[in-house]
Motif scaffolding. Structure first.
Motif, PDB file in Angstrom:
ATOM      1  N   LYS A 265       7.957   3.741  -6.012  1.00  0.00           N
ATOM      2  CA  LYS A 265       6.550   3.859  -6.427  1.00  0.00           C
ATOM      3  C   LYS A 265       6.023   5.262  -6.152  1.00  0.00           C
ATOM      4  O   LYS A 265       5.265   5.816  -6.952  1.00  0.00           O
ATOM      5  N   THR A 274       3.561   5.247 -12.372  1.00  0.00           N
ATOM      6  CA  THR A 274       3.713   3.976 -11.665  1.00  0.00           C
ATOM      7  C   THR A 274       3.788   2.840 -12.680  1.00  0.00           C
ATOM      8  O   THR A 274       2.926   2.712 -13.544  1.00  0.00           O
ATOM      9  N   TYR A 318      -0.973   4.963  -7.419  1.00  0.00           N
ATOM     10  CA  TYR A 318      -0.364   4.367  -6.227  1.00  0.00           C
ATOM     11  C   TYR A 318      -1.050   4.916  -4.988  1.00  0.00           C
ATOM     12  O   TYR A 318      -1.109   6.132  -4.783  1.00  0.00           O
TER      13      TYR A 318
END
Length: 472
Positions: A265, A274, A318
């Motif tokens: 990620k 992401t 993220y």
């Protein structure tokens, strides 16, 4: 490893390693400003380094390739060595290059915090829902929080336990918590869509009914959402393992969530790519969710809805320092069912949005990356594992010398990501706890369990086996 978070009533062992923040891991000094490279430049360099490593691997493996082809045939040899050595080597080299170049912008405080609706999907969570609500009641969020506990036809005392917990907790004045009891089980996607219809705020967060959210988790994921580029429509939080000291399997999963899931990620987010805002802890823009029809009826609803957002040209971010701690499976059966469900979700996403493979953006690399998981898992299960057995008897036809050449590269990226996560841990005032035994199992034998299960999931989806939420 241990996090010094406010302990819930039950075990609060959270993770051996921690998620990185949205800030740079090094001080922002003048030399780093002079050496700043744009995202496309970093991406290009990482690709070139990965290609260089793969080219070297191909050159080194010529003897191995010829010997295996003589024993079997050329197509078998090329396919086997490609997915045993070349593809994993490319992926590891790209990961290392990306982590080395990663200098992400800081997450800034907001002058005003927007209202957030939190959807807590719960099915038979009587053992954990009280702790989840306790963690939500302790959030330091300055805006309004609207929290719906969505009971999806639980057959245990989830509703009674949740209501009892709410009476005992001290709820801040800007928080509004309500238990919605739906007596008939409709599935996770359906119950989340019911919650979406009730949401009165533009930001909608999802949290699993067995998760513990760190006290600044909502604040930090919202700050990342607001600070990210304007086309951001969702942000994934950092999910780590809460019950890691239960047994050897949970100890290994602790490393998987940190070194596997979190590293990927982080890599994807550096390139604005992401791929999944996971249901365990993510925040979405309500109108964007509604524009794609909400969560689809499938076992991988979080994967498919994320790809729907990507299909519409949106971005998913993220938040490495927005921490949620979840209970992972404690038995091999539970683990297998969970990973089978995740694999089915990946196939569902490809079936729903195959055109993402050809979308002209940096995220396309990671769509192809996920596509390669299918042949990787198949080759690992049906060729490499038998090859390991042959190697034990002195036959190194499949598990050969170049297999060992991949190990230093894998070790290097593990060291990179561990250092990044540990620095964030210290900035967050958390301490790292040792879990060397779990790491050994994760590094040596974890794939022997996980990848055959993934193949099971792929096959289950392709042949249309029955789907259900309850896998406990």
């Amino acid at each position: 490893m241990k996090l010094n978070t406010p302990p819930p009533p039950q075990e609060t062992v959270i993770n051996n390693v921690e998620q990185a923040t949205g800030e740079s891991n090094l001080p922002s000094t003048q030399p780093y400003r002079r050496l700043y490279m744009t995202i496309p430049v970093k991406f290009t360099i990482a690709i070139l380094l990965a290609i260089a490593w793969t080219t070297l691997s191909v050159w080194l493996s010529k003897r191995w390739l010829i010997d295996l082809a003589n024993i079997t045939n050329w197509p078998f040899a090329i396919i086997a060595i490609t997915f045993i050595a070349y593809v994993p080597g490319f992926m590891n080299a790209f990961l290392i290059s990306t982590l080395a170049f990663d200098r992400r912008p800081p997450r800034k405080k907001l002058t005003e915090y927007p209202g957030v609706t939190i959807l807590v999907a719960a099915y038979n969570e009587a053992d954990a829902i009280s702790d989840t609500l306790t963690s939500l009641s302790r959030q330091d969020y300055k805006g309004e929080l609207e929290i719906f506990v969505l009971n999806d036809g639980s057959t245990d005392d989830t509703v009674a336990v949740a209501n009892k917990a709410l009476k005992a907790l001290s709820i801040p004045a800007n928080f509004h918590i309500q238990v919605m009891d739906y007596p008939v089980n409709a599935g996770k996607a359906a119950v989340l869509n019911r919650g979406l219809a009730l949401a009165s705020h533009d930001l909608v967060a999802t949290i699993d009914g067995d998760s513990w959210i760190r006290e600044d988790g909502i604040t930090q994921i919202v700050e990342r959402f607001v600070n990210d580029p304007p086309n951001t429509r969702a942000v994934a939080g950092a999910v780590m393992v809460r019950n890691s000291r239960h047994n050897f399997l949970t100890r290994a999963q602790e490393w998987d969530y940190f070194h596997g899931i979190a590293a990927v990620k982080r890599m994807q987010s550096m390139y604005h790519g992401t791929l999944v805002a996971q249901g365990a802890f993510s925040v979405y823009q309500r109108d964007a969710l509604k524009s794609v029809g909400g969560w689809p009826e499938c076992v991988g609803e979080d994967i498919v809805v994320s790809w729907a957002l990507l299909k519409h040209g949106h971005r998913i971010g993220y938040a490495e320092d927005a921490l949620a701690f979840t209970n992972v499976p404690t038995t091999v059966k539970q683990f297998a069912l969970q990973r089978k469900r995740w694999s089915r979700g990946l196939i569902e996403a490809f079936k729903a949005y195959p055109s993402l493979l050809f979308k002209p953006r940096l995220t396309t690399l990671f769509i192809w990356w996920n596509l390669f998981f299918l042949p990787l898992d198949l080759v690992y299960t049906f060729i490499f594992i038998p090859g390991l057995i042959l190697a034990l008897f002195g036959h190194f036809w499949i598990a050969g010398p170049l297999t060992l050449a991949v190990l230093p590269l894998a070790a290097l990226w593990n060291i990179f990501i561990f250092r990044i996560q540990r620095k964030m841990f210290h900035r967050e005032g958390l301490k790292v706890r040792q879990n060397f035994g779990g790491f050994l199992f994760y590094a040596i034998a974890y794939s022997l369990l996980m990848q055959p299960v993934c193949v099971w999931g792929y096959v289950s989806e392709m042949v249309g086996m029955t789907k259900k939420w309850d896998t406990k």
